[in-house]
Design an enzyme around this catalytic site. Structure first.
Site, PDB file in Angstrom:
ATOM      1  N   TYR A  91      32.266  60.576  22.068  1.00  0.00           N
ATOM      2  CA  TYR A  91      32.301  62.319  20.626  1.00  0.00           C
ATOM      3  C   TYR A  91      30.931  62.196  20.168  1.00  0.00           C
ATOM      4  O   TYR A  91      29.836  62.439  20.931  1.00  0.00           O
ATOM      5  CB  TYR A  91      32.624  61.315  19.504  1.00  0.00           C
ATOM      6  CG  TYR A  91      32.511  61.995  18.191  1.00  0.00           C
ATOM      7  CD1 TYR A  91      33.322  62.519  17.615  1.00  0.00           C
ATOM      8  CD2 TYR A  91      31.222  61.779  17.311  1.00  0.00           C
ATOM      9  CE1 TYR A  91      33.824  63.128  16.915  1.00  0.00           C
ATOM     10  CE2 TYR A  91      31.827  63.067  15.956  1.00  0.00           C
ATOM     11  CZ  TYR A  91      33.258  63.071  15.857  1.00  0.00           C
ATOM     12  OH  TYR A  91      33.781  64.476  14.669  1.00  0.00           O
ATOM     13  N   SER A 185      35.224  55.174  24.107  1.00  0.00           N
ATOM     14  CA  SER A 185      35.393  55.087  22.838  1.00  0.00           C
ATOM     15  C   SER A 185      36.480  56.745  22.057  1.00  0.00           C
ATOM     16  O   SER A 185      37.393  56.498  22.672  1.00  0.00           O
ATOM     17  CB  SER A 185      33.676  56.395  22.386  1.00  0.00           C
ATOM     18  OG  SER A 185      33.281  56.124  20.954  1.00  0.00           O
ATOM     19  N   GLN A 186      35.416  58.295  22.170  1.00  0.00           N
ATOM     20  CA  GLN A 186      36.403  59.239  21.783  1.00  0.00           C
ATOM     21  C   GLN A 186      37.354  59.233  23.291  1.00  0.00           C
ATOM     22  O   GLN A 186      38.651  59.756  23.396  1.00  0.00           O
ATOM     23  CB  GLN A 186      35.785  60.461  21.289  1.00  0.00           C
ATOM     24  CG  GLN A 186      36.693  61.803  21.968  1.00  0.00           C
ATOM     25  CD  GLN A 186      35.878  62.887  21.720  1.00  0.00           C
ATOM     26  OE1 GLN A 186      36.055  63.233  20.566  1.00  0.00           O
ATOM     27  NE2 GLN A 186      35.420  63.529  22.479  1.00  0.00           N
ATOM     28  N   ASP A 271      31.469  45.563  17.235  1.00  0.00           N
ATOM     29  CA  ASP A 271      31.236  47.441  16.887  1.00  0.00           C
ATOM     30  C   ASP A 271      31.056  47.434  16.201  1.00  0.00           C
ATOM     31  O   ASP A 271      32.347  47.248  14.982  1.00  0.00           O
ATOM     32  CB  ASP A 271      32.273  47.565  17.798  1.00  0.00           C
ATOM     33  CG  ASP A 271      32.458  48.906  17.935  1.00  0.00           C
ATOM     34  OD1 ASP A 271      31.843  49.807  17.347  1.00  0.00           O
ATOM     35  OD2 ASP A 271      33.430  49.787  19.346  1.00  0.00           O
ATOM     36  N   HIS A 300      29.761  48.534  20.016  1.00  0.00           N
ATOM     37  CA  HIS A 300      30.337  49.989  21.111  1.00  0.00           C
ATOM     38  C   HIS A 300      30.177  50.038  22.038  1.00  0.00           C
ATOM     39  O   HIS A 300      31.109  50.723  23.244  1.00  0.00           O
ATOM     40  CB  HIS A 300      30.194  51.104  19.668  1.00  0.00           C
ATOM     41  CG  HIS A 300      30.921  51.954  20.384  1.00  0.00           C
ATOM     42  ND1 HIS A 300      32.166  51.797  19.890  1.00  0.00           N
ATOM     43  CD2 HIS A 300      30.677  53.268  21.199  1.00  0.00           C
ATOM     44  CE1 HIS A 300      32.820  53.275  20.261  1.00  0.00           C
ATOM     45  NE2 HIS A 300      31.689  53.792  20.667  1.00  0.00           N
TER      46      HIS A 300
END
Length: 323
Positions: A91, A185-186, A271, A300
Site C-alpha cells: 500500500y 499486503s495490498q 499483525d 505484518h
C-alpha cells in the site's frame, strides 16, 4: 501481542461477508469494458549493472486504456518460454528501482512487477499516474472514489491487475500456461482479486493480504490503512450502509470464494495492520487447493524471508522453473 482471535478460533472463522447478487456480472462488465482497449504492450531494455538478469521497462493498457508501468526481469541466457510471476506491491508504495526485488527472476521466473496506479510516495518510487478524479475521501487510497462501485479506486486497480496477466502472457519470453500472481499486503489482496478475475492463472501467493473482510477490518484494526475507513465514516455518518455496499464488490473474501488456482497464504498472528481474522476469512473461503503458513510471533512482515523460501518450494512443482 496477539491482535485478534486465538488460533483455534481463527482456523474455523467464517466471515459475515456476503457477495452481492450481481458481483460476477459487475466484474464481467468491467473487464469487458477494459477489453475494448488493445493491451498495447511495449518492452524497452534497461541498462543495469546486473550480470545474471536482464531488465526491461514494460507498459500496457489498463483500465480505461490508461498506461500502466512495470519492470520485467528475466534470467539472462536462460531459454524460454519461462514461467512467470506477476507481482503487486504494498500500500502506498511503488515498483521502486530496477535493481530491487530480484528474487523471482533469480529463481528462474520471468518477473513482471506492476506499478500500482497513483501510488509510490511512501516507500518506493512509482511512475504510474491515475488520471481519474474522485469526490471527498479520507487521506490515502482506501476511500478514494468510494461514492460508487463504478468510481472506486480499486475497481481500476483490480482491472489493471487482470490486464497485467494478459500483458505477461503477451510477452514472447513467457509461457502463457505458467503465469502466477503474487504480492504482500495490498499486493496480496490485488493478487487474490486477479486470481479470481483470471481464473486460469497457474498459482497464487498472498502474504498478509490486505482488502479482505473489510467490514470486520474497519471495526478492529487499530492502524492505517484500515483506519482510513473509520476516519471517513466518522464524518460521513449516514453513509455506512452505502459505503459497505460499494466495498462488497471489492472484498477479498468474495474473490477468494471464486478463485481456484493452487494458493499459498501466510499471516503473522501479531499483525496490527491486517487483522489475522480477515486473512482467515479469505483463506477459509478459498475454493482452490491451498496452504497457509501461520507465524505466531510475527506481525505484518509475516514469515519474511522464510515465506519466500516456502513459496518458492510450493511453486517449483507447479510452474517448473528451469524447464
Amino acid at each position: 501481542m496477539l491482535t485478534d482471535l486465538p488460533l483455534a478460533q481463527l482456523r474455523t472463522y467464517t466471515s459475515a461477508y456476503q457477495a452481492p447478487e450481481d458481483f460476477d456480472e459487475f466484474w464481467r462488465e468491467t473487464l469487458a469494458e477494459a477489453a475494448k482497449y488493445e493491451i498495447d504492450v511495449t518492452v524497452t531494455p534497461v541498462e543495469t549493472a546486473l550480470r545474471t538478469l536482464d531488465v526491461f521497462e514494460v507498459t500496457y493498457a489498463g483500465f480505461g486504456g490508461h498506461p500502466i508501468h512495470a519492470w520485467l526481469r528475466v534470467p539472462r541466457n536462460q531459454p524460454g518460454p519461462l514461467p512467470a510471476v506477476v507481482q503487486f506491491h504494498g500500500y502506498g508504495s511503488g515498483r521502486g528501482s530496477a535493481l530491487e526485488e530480484l528474487v523471482w527472476a533469480s529463481a528462474g521466473y520471468a518477473q513482471l512487477q506492476i506499478d500500482v496506479r497513483g501510488q509510490g510516495g511512501a516507500h518506493a518510487g512509482g511512475t504510474t499516474g491515475d488520471p481519474v478524479g474522485s469526490g471527498p475521501s479520507f487521506p490515502g487510497f482506501l476511500t478514494r472514489g468510494i461514492e460508487s462501485r463504478e468510481t472506486y479506486f480499486y475497481r481500476r486497480v483490480f482491472t489493471d491487475a487482470a490486464r497485467a496477466v494478459e500483458a505477461a502472457r503477451a510477452l514472447d519470453v513467457v509461457d502463457a500456461d505458467r503465469v502466477a500472481v503474487v504480492g504482500n499486503s495490498q499486493g496480496g489482496g490485488i493478487a487474490l482479486a486477479a486470481a479470481a478475475l483470471v481464473p486460469d492463472v497457474a498459482a497464487l501467493y498472498a502474504q498478509a493480504p490486505f482488502l479482505c473482510d473489510l467490514r470486520r477490518a474497519s471495526l478492529i484494526a487499530g492502524k492505517a490503512p484500515y483506519t482510513e475507513l473509520a476516519g471517513y465514516l466518522a464524518t460521513q455518518r449516514h453513509e455506512v450502509d452505502r459505503t459497505f455496499e460499494v466495498l462488497s464488490y471489492f472484498d477479498g473474501v468474495g474473490f477468494a470464494s471464486r478463485a481456484t488456482a493452487p494458493a499459498h497464504f501466510s499471516i503473522g498472528l501479531m499483525d496490527d495492520v491486517v487483522p489475522p481474522s480477515t486473512v482467515f476469512g479469505a483463506y477459509n473461503a478459498y475454493r482452490g487447493r491451498k496452504h497457509l503458513d501461520v507465524w505466531e510471533y510475527n506481525g505484518h512482515e509475516a514469515g519474511g524471508g522464510q515465506d519466500l523460501e516456502n513459496v518458492l518450494a510450493t511453486f517449483a512443482p507447479l510452474l517448473k522453473p528451469g524447464s
